[in-house]
Design an enzyme around this catalytic site. Structure first.
Site, PDB file in Angstrom:
ATOM      1  N   GLY B  53       0.823  -1.195   0.000  1.00 44.28           N
ATOM      2  CA  GLY B  53       0.000   0.000   0.000  1.00 44.28           C
ATOM      3  C   GLY B  53       0.860   1.248   0.000  1.00 44.28           C
ATOM      4  N   HIS B  56       3.583   4.841   2.923  1.00 43.84           N
ATOM      5  CA  HIS B  56       4.784   4.515   3.703  1.00 43.84           C
ATOM      6  C   HIS B  56       6.042   5.155   3.112  1.00 43.84           C
ATOM      7  CE1 HIS B  56       2.214   1.654   5.653  1.00 43.84           C
ATOM      8  NE2 HIS B  56       2.063   0.919   4.565  1.00 43.84           N
ATOM      9  N   HIS B 215       0.266   0.991   9.761  1.00 44.79           N
ATOM     10  CA  HIS B 215      -0.987   1.538   9.231  1.00 44.79           C
ATOM     11  C   HIS B 215      -1.810   2.129  10.365  1.00 44.79           C
ATOM     12  CE1 HIS B 215       0.283  -1.999   6.886  1.00 44.79           C
ATOM     13  NE2 HIS B 215       0.038  -1.217   5.854  1.00 44.79           N
TER      14      HIS B 215
END
Lengths: 327, 327
Positions: B53, B56, B215
């Site tokens: 995802g 980051h 997250h």
């Protein structure tokens, strides 16, 4: 105030100690006089000394090393170093060819570096870094503070000093870098000085500060929060009008400490689109945290018009804790 | 929510576009399949593909280039890339010696990289990055997520692939890196996903989350805010117990996105003191933002025990947007 710290009064000393340990291959710390020096001096090179209040990391300490500074003096957070600190640093890095002070355009820094120059008895010239787009003040006065363009100044002079430019050559180069460089900042939140314990200024969830200073000083206007594209248009049009030469440019998108890379790259995208309309071609680009204001959310744009000599100096080897290439 | 953006749904695409423009000398972007690839592939080298995802940054896209990854696939923020994206990236960087997927230990990422491997028809092995100190789960289960040690894995395998290790050699190296590496994170604030518009979790001015995920997932405990030294003691003692070999080590103090360098260096100082008591000698050190969680305030510590081979691989030339040395 929630920060990684032990006691608020120990933040700076402990952070410096960590910095010195993490980068002991390049630099060393004089804890008594609170300056960072380059581990290996170069004989016959003009010694470059900068500094200012702490809280802007990696400026200035992260720019000590090959191709940038020989020493950086750190004052307390957002406070100028003392003349005594500066003299101690200057004496330590004098390699026989004289010294150059690089000083951000703030009254306290100018005064203390000037006093250091007078009492040191060393051969020292001074360069003032003043890259901010002209800031109108009440009563018709104006000023230009030193923002992230200070890093560009330290880099260009550092590369030139490494090439064995003398003090006259460095002073002349500094004038060109100042003329070619403009910056402007935008804040979304305040910073909090550990020993104060509360935000330097208050700002609502729907506002931003345009033209903010790197200590959280007021900027040119407090406005409603704008889109990235609208911010880019405002900032670039202000900066571009003050840089006479367009074409090849170094573009720095600088975070103020609490803004993540995903947003800084988004701002790079927005800035680049407007810069292109103003005939700037970003041939060198930096995106990251270089000249910060503790935990302030926000960013600044710095543009330096690059002729062939400046481009060459920028690309010379640099090896410091915060910038490294070709070395 | 106050962020530099235009529309929340456009944050990722615009940020990627800015990233690709800022680093066009090293990488290029496939906007349709949303992956970043290395501009110059090396014939006869195993192709390294990672991803996950977005949110980051600079992981994974900032680690594409010489000595690290050949491609990085980006899912939506905090969401795995699709198998189709991963296959497209893998096909693009296959240089005839097969491929290695480096996958963080999250169910979604593992599933989608596995599907990509099955449907691609290419010769692919998979490495799971799982550097977190063991996290106890309800019911007696445990897990290790991929944290900033993922960067270490990408770097070590990237250097080895550049030395022309084959897939078997890389798999064996990955096992050693996983065994030698542990991480643990601490959050002081939540992150805010742009399309959600409010913080992922709530946390008071007097609390912190110990063992947080990248997250914003819950960690091992919510505690009262601790001093830097107390945090260091807790984190290092947890990590150290899981690394069998002491001595030379790589130490990474990683910011989660909104924590400034002055605090990260202070934490380096605190961590280093405790690491020394546990017989670790930090011969290589990184302090900065490498594996972030959008605008979360917090940091993580990663320790990798370094034998001579790992130290040599770490020091090999690397030239990516986020890490560069000896190149």
């Amino acid at each position: 105030m929630k920060k990684f710290m032990n006691a608020p009064g120990d933040v700076l000393a402990e952070s410096l100690s960590g910095f010195a340990a993490a980068h002991s291959d390049i630099i060393s710390l004089d804890p008594a006089n609170r300056f960072i020096r380059r581990r290996n001096l170069v004989p016959g090179k003009v010694g470059l000394v900068s500094g200012g209040g702490a809280g802007h990391e990696p400026l200035h300490l992260g720019f000590v090393g090959r191709g940038m500074l020989d020493a950086a003096c750190l004052g307390r957070i957002f406070t100028s170093p003392t003349p005594e600190q500066i003299v101690a640093a200057a004496q330590t890095v004098d390699a026989g060819r004289g010294l150059l002070f690089i000083v951000k355009n703030y009254d306290g820094d100018r005064m203390n570096f000037q006093m250091a120059r007078e009492i040191s008895g060393l051969g020292i010239d001074t360069v003032i870094a003043a890259d901010e787009a002209i800031q109108p003040l009440p009563g018709g006065a104006t000023r230009r503070r030193g923002l992230a363009g200070t890093m560009v100044m330290e880099r260009m002079l550092g590369a030139a000093a490494e090439r064995k430019f003398d003090r006259t050559g460095l002073l002349s180069l500094a004038e060109r870098v100042n003329a070619a460089t403009r910056s402007m900042g935008v804040a979304l939140s305040s910073c909090t000085v550990p020993e104060v314990g509360k935000p330097t200024f208050t700002i609502s969830e729907h506002e931003m500060e345009l033209g903010v200073g790197i200590h959280g000083e007021a900027g040119r206007s407090r406005t409603a929060m704008m889109s990235a594209n609208a911010i880019a248009k405002e900032v670039v049009s202000t900066i571009a009008g003050e840089i006479p030469i367009k074409g090849n440019a170094l573009v720095v998108v600088n975070g103020f400490g609490a803004t993540p890379l995903i947003e800084l790259y988004l701002m790079y995208n927005a800035f680049a689109a407007v810069l292109s309309k103003h005939q700037f071609n970003p041939v060198r680009r930096l995106v990251g945290n270089f000249v910060t204001s503790l935990d302030m959310a926000g960013c600044s744009l710095t543009v330096t018009a690059l002729d062939d000599e400046l481009l060459g100096l920028w690309d010379d080897p640099v090896h410091t804790p915060a910038l490294r290439w070709n070395a």
